[in-house]
Design a protein around this motif. Structure first.
Motif, PDB file in Angstrom:
ATOM      1  N   ASN A 103       0.046 155.697  86.925  1.00  0.00           N
ATOM      2  CA  ASN A 103       0.038 154.966  88.193  1.00  0.00           C
ATOM      3  C   ASN A 103       0.509 153.516  88.043  1.00  0.00           C
ATOM      4  O   ASN A 103       0.453 152.751  89.005  1.00  0.00           O
ATOM      5  CB  ASN A 103      -1.373 154.977  88.787  1.00  0.00           C
ATOM      6  N   ALA A 104       0.939 153.141  86.840  1.00  0.00           N
ATOM      7  CA  ALA A 104       1.337 151.760  86.589  1.00  0.00           C
ATOM      8  C   ALA A 104       2.816 151.550  86.887  1.00  0.00           C
ATOM      9  O   ALA A 104       3.613 152.487  86.885  1.00  0.00           O
ATOM     10  CB  ALA A 104       1.052 151.388  85.132  1.00  0.00           C
ATOM     11  N   GLU A 105       3.160 150.306  87.148  1.00  0.00           N
ATOM     12  CA  GLU A 105       4.557 149.942  87.355  1.00  0.00           C
ATOM     13  C   GLU A 105       5.324 150.143  86.051  1.00  0.00           C
ATOM     14  O   GLU A 105       4.762 150.025  84.962  1.00  0.00           O
ATOM     15  CB  GLU A 105       4.632 148.474  87.800  1.00  0.00           C
ATOM     16  N   THR A 106       6.604 150.432  86.147  1.00  0.00           N
ATOM     17  CA  THR A 106       7.411 150.665  84.950  1.00  0.00           C
ATOM     18  C   THR A 106       8.668 149.800  84.977  1.00  0.00           C
ATOM     19  O   THR A 106       9.014 149.196  85.988  1.00  0.00           O
ATOM     20  CB  THR A 106       7.822 152.145  84.839  1.00  0.00           C
ATOM     21  N   GLY A 107       9.353 149.770  83.834  1.00  0.00           N
ATOM     22  CA  GLY A 107      10.617 149.050  83.723  1.00  0.00           C
ATOM     23  C   GLY A 107      10.444 147.626  83.249  1.00  0.00           C
ATOM     24  O   GLY A 107      10.534 146.680  84.029  1.00  0.00           O
ATOM     25  N   PHE A 108      10.211 147.449  81.934  1.00  0.00           N
ATOM     26  CA  PHE A 108       9.958 146.124  81.375  1.00  0.00           C
ATOM     27  C   PHE A 108      10.829 145.911  80.136  1.00  0.00           C
ATOM     28  O   PHE A 108      11.272 146.870  79.498  1.00  0.00           O
ATOM     29  CB  PHE A 108       8.479 145.971  80.988  1.00  0.00           C
ATOM     30  N   ASP A 109      11.033 144.639  79.808  1.00  0.00           N
ATOM     31  CA  ASP A 109      11.721 144.323  78.558  1.00  0.00           C
ATOM     32  C   ASP A 109      10.800 144.534  77.364  1.00  0.00           C
ATOM     33  O   ASP A 109      11.224 145.023  76.317  1.00  0.00           O
ATOM     34  CB  ASP A 109      12.208 142.872  78.566  1.00  0.00           C
ATOM     35  N   LEU A 164       5.298 152.967  80.120  1.00  0.00           N
ATOM     36  CA  LEU A 164       5.611 151.787  80.925  1.00  0.00           C
ATOM     37  C   LEU A 164       7.114 151.546  81.055  1.00  0.00           C
ATOM     38  O   LEU A 164       7.528 150.596  81.721  1.00  0.00           O
ATOM     39  CB  LEU A 164       4.945 150.545  80.315  1.00  0.00           C
ATOM     40  N   GLY A 165       7.912 152.380  80.420  1.00  0.00           N
ATOM     41  CA  GLY A 165       9.350 152.206  80.488  1.00  0.00           C
ATOM     42  C   GLY A 165       9.802 150.897  79.880  1.00  0.00           C
ATOM     43  O   GLY A 165      10.730 150.243  80.383  1.00  0.00           O
ATOM     44  N   ALA A 166       9.176 150.493  78.779  1.00  0.00           N
ATOM     45  CA  ALA A 166       9.497 149.219  78.124  1.00  0.00           C
ATOM     46  C   ALA A 166      10.577 149.419  77.070  1.00  0.00           C
ATOM     47  O   ALA A 166      10.558 150.405  76.329  1.00  0.00           O
ATOM     48  CB  ALA A 166       8.249 148.629  77.482  1.00  0.00           C
ATOM     49  N   ARG A 167      11.506 148.480  76.992  1.00  0.00           N
ATOM     50  CA  ARG A 167      12.549 148.558  75.969  1.00  0.00           C
ATOM     51  C   ARG A 167      11.968 148.277  74.585  1.00  0.00           C
ATOM     52  O   ARG A 167      12.467 148.800  73.588  1.00  0.00           O
ATOM     53  CB  ARG A 167      13.659 147.564  76.282  1.00  0.00           C
ATOM     54  N   LEU A 168      10.943 147.456  74.525  1.00  0.00           N
ATOM     55  CA  LEU A 168      10.277 147.113  73.270  1.00  0.00           C
ATOM     56  C   LEU A 168       8.780 147.192  73.458  1.00  0.00           C
ATOM     57  O   LEU A 168       8.264 146.910  74.548  1.00  0.00           O
ATOM     58  CB  LEU A 168      10.626 145.688  72.837  1.00  0.00           C
ATOM     59  N   VAL A 169       8.080 147.522  72.396  1.00  0.00           N
ATOM     60  CA  VAL A 169       6.623 147.398  72.395  1.00  0.00           C
ATOM     61  C   VAL A 169       6.212 146.591  71.171  1.00  0.00           C
ATOM     62  O   VAL A 169       6.745 146.795  70.072  1.00  0.00           O
ATOM     63  CB  VAL A 169       5.911 148.768  72.403  1.00  0.00           C
ATOM     64  N   ALA A 170       5.314 145.646  71.376  1.00  0.00           N
ATOM     65  CA  ALA A 170       4.762 144.832  70.284  1.00  0.00           C
ATOM     66  C   ALA A 170       3.277 145.119  70.210  1.00  0.00           C
ATOM     67  O   ALA A 170       2.535 144.849  71.169  1.00  0.00           O
ATOM     68  CB  ALA A 170       5.010 143.351  70.528  1.00  0.00           C
ATOM     69  N   VAL A 171       2.838 145.674  69.100  1.00  0.00           N
ATOM     70  CA  VAL A 171       1.433 146.016  68.899  1.00  0.00           C
ATOM     71  C   VAL A 171       0.782 144.942  68.039  1.00  0.00           C
ATOM     72  O   VAL A 171       1.175 144.734  66.887  1.00  0.00           O
ATOM     73  CB  VAL A 171       1.274 147.398  68.237  1.00  0.00           C
ATOM     74  N   LEU A 172      -0.196 144.244  68.605  1.00  0.00           N
ATOM     75  CA  LEU A 172      -0.989 143.257  67.875  1.00  0.00           C
ATOM     76  C   LEU A 172      -2.261 143.978  67.443  1.00  0.00           C
ATOM     77  O   LEU A 172      -3.058 144.409  68.287  1.00  0.00           O
ATOM     78  CB  LEU A 172      -1.342 142.061  68.767  1.00  0.00           C
ATOM     79  N   ILE A 173      -2.455 144.130  66.135  1.00  0.00           N
ATOM     80  CA  ILE A 173      -3.511 145.021  65.659  1.00  0.00           C
ATOM     81  C   ILE A 173      -4.257 144.417  64.473  1.00  0.00           C
ATOM     82  O   ILE A 173      -3.672 143.710  63.646  1.00  0.00           O
ATOM     83  CB  ILE A 173      -2.898 146.390  65.278  1.00  0.00           C
TER      84      ILE A 173
END
Length: 258
Positions: A103-109, A164-173
């Motif tokens: 249900n979330a918005e999509t299309g992010f850098d 989320l349709g993101a081009r990149l994902v950055a995981v802070l873990i």
């Protein structure tokens, strides 16, 4: 006047101890280590265990991330004990979390995922200031709502980024605690996140913490350079190597957007 006291033995390990937090040249008392060294080791071991088992205070983290929309998700691991025994479950989103993202918005850098990993302590102490520093450098990009994920492994970010349709994902873990530091945070950056991505397809920035590790500003500089290069070249991992632009060895900072 009495004769001056002769100098004691020279400690050859002294200069090296000033350059590292590793336990070197501890000495001995009889057949055992000195009591002080034993106690310090036991304290560090207890601190590392606490970091692994401590739950993440999601509400406190969300408050520290003020100014950002936050989505709270979880992996398929139902509890900490299962998470530690079954790494595979920590790499997949729970059914409820999948519904939330549907249900979330999509299309992010870029999408940021803050995951407890193996040290919720590291996340609680370092994730919010690091993320704020990174966003200041990437404010011209389309950034997804920040995801806070519990019982999560690095690969969970692939599911999140894809949804989320993101081009990149950055995981802070939270990184696996050691006996020198239990509060170390890692960042894993993946282009075109999809389930099944290999570790060789990610860039990693590690040892981010305020106790002598990589500073928030240094880590944000590195991450911002990697993000922009990844978006330009369409790759991360072994195909994207850091150079002087990433390490900023001249002491300069990447542009900060107010």
């Amino acid at each position: 006047m009495s004769d001056p006291k002769p100098p004691g033995p020279i400690d050859p390990w002294g200069p090296l101890r000033l350059a590292t937090t590793a336990r070197i040249g501890l000495g001995r008392r009889g057949d055992a280590m000195p009591l002080q060294s034993v106690l310090e080791f036991q304290a560090a071991h207890a601190k590392a265990r606490d970091a692994v088992h401590a739950p993440l205070d999601v509400e406190a983290l969300a408050a520290a991330l003020g100014g950002h929309e936050v989505l709270t998700l979880a992996s398929e691991a139902p509890d900490r004990a299962t998470y530690l025994r079954r790494p595979d479950l920590g790499r997949r989103l729970s059914p409820t979390s999948i519904e939330t993202l549907a249900n979330a918005e999509t299309g992010f850098d870029i999408a940021f995922v803050v995951a407890d990993g193996l040290s919720a302590t590291a996340v609680a102490q370092n994730a919010a200031p690091l993320l704020h520093a990174a966003v200041r450098r990437l404010g011209d990009l389309r950034i997804a709502p920040v995801v806070v994920a519990t019982q999560a492994r690095v690969a969970l970010g692939d599911d999140v980024g894809a949804a989320l349709g993101a081009r990149l994902v950055a995981v802070l873990i939270g990184e696996r605690p050691g006996l020198s530091v239990a509060e170390s945070l890692g960042i894993y950056l993946t282009f075109d996140p999809l389930r099944g991505r290999r570790d060789s397809e990610r860039n990693c920035i590690s040892n981010v913490h305020s106790l002598g590790g990589l500073s928030y500003e240094q880590a944000a500089d590195k991450l911002a350079w990697l993000v922009r290069e990844a978006l330009k070249r369409g790759v991360t991992g072994v195909a994207l190597k850091e150079d002087e632009g990433a390490t900023r060895i001249d002491g300069a900072s990447a542009p900060v957007l107010e």
